[in-house]
Design a protein around this motif. Structure first.
Motif, PDB file in Angstrom:
ATOM      1  N   ASN A  24       0.818  -1.221   0.000  1.00 39.20           N
ATOM      2  CA  ASN A  24       0.000   0.000   0.000  1.00 39.20           C
ATOM      3  C   ASN A  24       0.850   1.269   0.000  1.00 39.20           C
ATOM      4  N   ALA A  25       1.833   1.355   0.920  1.00 38.52           N
ATOM      5  CA  ALA A  25       2.623   2.588   1.020  1.00 38.52           C
ATOM      6  C   ALA A  25       3.372   2.844  -0.279  1.00 38.52           C
ATOM      7  N   ALA A  26       3.950   1.780  -0.838  1.00 35.47           N
ATOM      8  CA  ALA A  26       4.730   1.918  -2.074  1.00 35.47           C
ATOM      9  C   ALA A  26       3.841   2.375  -3.226  1.00 35.47           C
ATOM     10  N   LEU A  27       2.675   1.754  -3.356  1.00 38.84           N
ATOM     11  CA  LEU A  27       1.806   2.102  -4.485  1.00 38.84           C
ATOM     12  C   LEU A  27       1.226   3.501  -4.323  1.00 38.84           C
ATOM     13  N   CYS A  28       0.981   3.917  -3.071  1.00 37.78           N
ATOM     14  CA  CYS A  28       0.538   5.305  -2.865  1.00 37.78           C
ATOM     15  C   CYS A  28       1.660   6.251  -3.295  1.00 37.78           C
ATOM     16  N   ALA A  29       2.896   5.920  -2.923  1.00 33.91           N
ATOM     17  CA  ALA A  29       4.028   6.763  -3.321  1.00 33.91           C
ATOM     18  C   ALA A  29       4.175   6.785  -4.836  1.00 33.91           C
ATOM     19  N   GLY A 488       0.346   4.123   5.926  1.00 32.22           N
ATOM     20  CA  GLY A 488       1.010   3.878   4.641  1.00 32.22           C
ATOM     21  C   GLY A 488       0.512   4.828   3.564  1.00 32.22           C
ATOM     22  N   THR A 489      -0.799   5.086   3.584  1.00 32.69           N
ATOM     23  CA  THR A 489      -1.358   5.983   2.558  1.00 32.69           C
ATOM     24  C   THR A 489      -0.899   7.416   2.779  1.00 32.69           C
ATOM     25  N   VAL A 490      -1.027   7.892   4.030  1.00 32.75           N
ATOM     26  CA  VAL A 490      -0.658   9.289   4.315  1.00 32.75           C
ATOM     27  C   VAL A 490       0.820   9.518   3.983  1.00 32.75           C
ATOM     28  N   PHE A 491       1.697   8.671   4.529  1.00 32.07           N
ATOM     29  CA  PHE A 491       3.132   8.933   4.349  1.00 32.07           C
ATOM     30  C   PHE A 491       3.656   8.455   2.986  1.00 32.07           C
ATOM     31  N   GLY A 492       2.983   7.478   2.393  1.00 26.26           N
ATOM     32  CA  GLY A 492       3.347   7.077   1.030  1.00 26.26           C
ATOM     33  C   GLY A 492       3.046   8.205   0.053  1.00 26.26           C
ATOM     34  N   ARG A 493       1.877   8.795   0.232  1.00 26.88           N
ATOM     35  CA  ARG A 493       1.478   9.905  -0.650  1.00 26.88           C
ATOM     36  C   ARG A 493       2.428  11.094  -0.479  1.00 26.88           C
ATOM     37  N   ILE A 494       2.752  11.382   0.789  1.00 29.04           N
ATOM     38  CA  ILE A 494       3.672  12.501   1.066  1.00 29.04           C
ATOM     39  C   ILE A 494       5.036  12.247   0.429  1.00 29.04           C
ATOM     40  N   ALA A 495       5.575  11.041   0.644  1.00 24.52           N
ATOM     41  CA  ALA A 495       6.919  10.728   0.119  1.00 24.52           C
ATOM     42  C   ALA A 495       6.922  10.739  -1.399  1.00 24.52           C
ATOM     43  N   GLY A 496       5.873  10.155  -1.992  1.00 28.57           N
ATOM     44  CA  GLY A 496       5.807  10.102  -3.457  1.00 28.57           C
ATOM     45  C   GLY A 496       5.699  11.496  -4.062  1.00 28.57           C
ATOM     46  N   THR A 497       4.908  12.351  -3.419  1.00 26.11           N
ATOM     47  CA  THR A 497       4.745  13.715  -3.928  1.00 26.11           C
ATOM     48  C   THR A 497       6.076  14.461  -3.876  1.00 26.11           C
ATOM     49  N   ALA A 498       6.738  14.389  -2.726  1.00 23.75           N
ATOM     50  CA  ALA A 498       8.007  15.119  -2.575  1.00 23.75           C
ATOM     51  C   ALA A 498       9.075  14.553  -3.505  1.00 23.75           C
ATOM     52  N   ALA A 499       9.153  13.213  -3.588  1.00 23.71           N
ATOM     53  CA  ALA A 499      10.157  12.590  -4.463  1.00 23.71           C
ATOM     54  C   ALA A 499       9.877  12.967  -5.912  1.00 23.71           C
TER      55      ALA A 499
END
Ligand SMILES: Cc1cc2nc3c(=O)[nH]c(=O)nc-3n(C[C@H](O)[C@H](O)[C@H](O)COP(=O)(O)OP(=O)(O)OC[C@H]3O[C@@H](n4cnc5c(N)ncnc54)[C@H](O)[C@@H]3O)c2cc1C
Length: 508
Positions: A24-29, A488-499
């Motif tokens: 989940n976290a990876a796919l959100c990112a 996973g969703t909150v921090f995956g989305r945050i990390a993916g957006t910033a990256a």
């Protein structure tokens, strides 16, 4: 052998953002980075049919802040009548804070928890925009009381298709956005340039080693729950004996890779989420068994160890605030097992999986017969425990499983706080359980607003982000159910957006 030696290494694969893991976290990112215009590649250690990590094993219940039916209507098209006529319970921002802080003994990182909680509803709405479907969770912690549908436990919604549905929706959406996914390839180390900036990973697959180069790497490859050596090292002796509830692929690689280049470890490295679990369950989670090995109805039971004794207050809270720490209590009992004992009065209230074929249970018409069937348990001590317990139940307090009913025992060395019922109505049933580990709490330290990994001097490591179970500092000692996927969703989305933003800015 000679053939292997001569094989040319595959050429380096180049992308903007490389995501390690396909849970989940990876796919959100991955989805969030793609939305920023980045080219994204995902590396997954598992073969495609086993991919998805623990997220795929999850029941799919999600804890987010909401205030009544109006907020819930943002997640699925609820008929007006249903919004009005259901007691949805609430999980306001303050209630979510209270629960998270209480169960983590006030250790949860204030900045991480603030972001987790205050962005949780928005993250759910975002998941919907990424193709994920939600529906009310009538199956668990919901009942019709006085003609009205009530929810209790503050988690009235879940993902259609559970955790498997969640990762399937997210993966399909990612592929539609052009995200490339490689299976059966395990990231083994981070590549850094002369300035210490992360510029890719070395990975190992069936065809040997391969280099993946990227402007940013998001590590979302889980904890070390499936690694018995690391469990024993960090959680303590005996933890190698726990069953693994989920994926066998989370063996701590991401944590090791990050620590190897100087990332700061953070959080409760000796802490873990572990529950009561079918005693003879397989070594790892088995997707074909769905929820068969769950034993979450313990608040209605007496939990009995080999000495015939109770060892926890089974009813101190709703299960979702104790189940994640009681697995460790079971592991600590002689022989690492316990029985959950019920009588005919509570049987109809047990979760459906207690009726599955793979469940190990004994049934008897008398307590004496049951005692002798409970293999490995001191029968005489068990009967004495039940006699004392039955006499201590405050039967004048009405029983109601949809609230903390205060129907307790009094005068025992270890009382039961709620939902206490004398064991007096045959047939009696005892379910054999052991400890099943779900995930580990230790992780790396991140910048909460960007997901960037910090080094041991608390300086951001350029090019490195983390999300999901790999983020340390949120959970300590215990965990409120349904928070793992939301985190996973909150921090995956945050990390993916910033990256994604960083990588695209660099490219242009
Ligand atoms: C049985 C069970 C039920 C659960 N129920 C719920 C629930 O109802 N609600 C809830 O909120 N939480 C639930 N959880 C917890 C939840 O599943 C986790 O908190 C969450 O899925 C973690 O997501 P993640 O993306 O961080 O990790 P994961 O989903 O585990 O993903 C990690 C990924 O990384 C991959 N990987 C590992 N190492 C490497 C490597 N070196 N290279 C490449 N890939 C690698 C793995 O194969 C995997 O795909 C449950 C967990 C289990 C096991």
């Amino acid at each position: 052998m000679a053939q292997k030696k001569n094989r040319k290494p595959a050429p380096a694969h180049v992308c903007d953002v490389l995501v390690v893991g396909r849970g989940n976290a990876a796919l959100c990112a991955a989805n969030a980075a793609a939305d920023r215009g980045a080219t994204v590649t995902v590396l997954e250690a598992a073969p495609e049919d086993e991919a998805g990590g623990n997220s795929r094993f999850a029941g799919g219940v999600m804890r987010f802040a909401y205030d009544g039916g109006r907020d819930l209507a943002k997640l699925c098209d609820l008929p007006e009548k249903e919004i009005q006529e259901t007691a949805w319970d609430s999980n306001t921002v303050n209630e979510f804070y209270d629960d998270l802080y209480r169960v983590t003994s006030y250790r949860s990182d204030p900045e991480l928890s603030e972001i987790l909680i205050t962005r949780s509803l928005d993250a759910m709405v975002w998941l919907r925009s990424q193709g994920v479907s939600f529906t009310p969770n009538y199956r668990h912690q919901s009942a019709v009381v006085d003609g009205k549908r009530r929810f209790f436990g503050r988690m009235p919604f879940w993902v259609v298709g559970g955790g498997a549905g969640l990762v399937d929706y997210l993966a399909k959406t990612a592929l539609r956005k052009g995200v490339e996914i490689f299976y059966e390839i395990r990231a083994v180390s981070l590549i850094t340039d002369d300035d210490g900036r992360v510029v890719g990973v070395e990975a190992r697959g069936r065809d040997g080693r391969r280099r993946f180069e990227a402007s940013a790497v998001v590590l979302a490859c889980g904890g070390f729950e499936a690694n018995p050596e690391m469990r024993t090292r960090y959680l303590g002796p005996g933890w190698e004996l726990a069953k693994v509830r989920g994926s066998r692929f989370n063996v701590g690689d991401g944590l090791k890779m990050a620590l190897d280049i100087g990332a700061a470890p953070y959080g409760n490295w000796s802490g873990r989420h572990a529950t009561s679990w079918e005693r003879y369950a397989p070594e790892f989670g088995d997707l074909s068994m769905l929820e068969s090995s769950y034993r979450h109805s313990f608040p209605l039971s007496l939990m009995i160890n080999a000495n015939g004794k109770r060892f926890v207050d089974e009813g101190i809270e709703f299960y979702n605030y104790t189940y994640a720490k009681y697995g460790a209590e079971v592991l600590n009992q002689p022989g690492q097992f316990a029985y959950q004992v019920f009588d005919a009065k509570t049987k109809p209230l047990l979760r459906p999986e207690y009726g599955d074929k793979t469940v190990t249970k004994v049934v008897a018409d008398t307590l004496e017969e049951l005692a002798h069937k409970m293999e490995g348990v001191d029968a005489r001590a068990f009967l004495e425990t039940v006699r004392e317990f039955n006499a201590a139940v405050q039967t004048h307090v009405p029983f109601d499983h949809s609230i903390k009913d205060g129907r307790c025992t009094k005068g025992l060395a270890l009382n039961k706080s709620n939902w206490a019922n004398p064991l007096d109505t045959p047939p009696f049933e005892a379910y054999a359980t052991t400890c099943g580990i779900t995930f580990t709490f230790g992780g790396v330290r991140i910048v909460p607003e960007t997901g960037q990994v910090l080094d041991v001097n608390f300086h951001p490591i350029e090019g490195l982000y983390a999300a999901g179970e790999m983020v340390g500092g949120i959970f300590y000692f215990n965990y409120p159910a349904g928070t793992g996927l939301v985190s996973g969703t909150v921090f995956g989305r945050i990390a993916g957006t910033a990256a994604g933003e960083t990588a695209v800015a660099e490219r242009s």
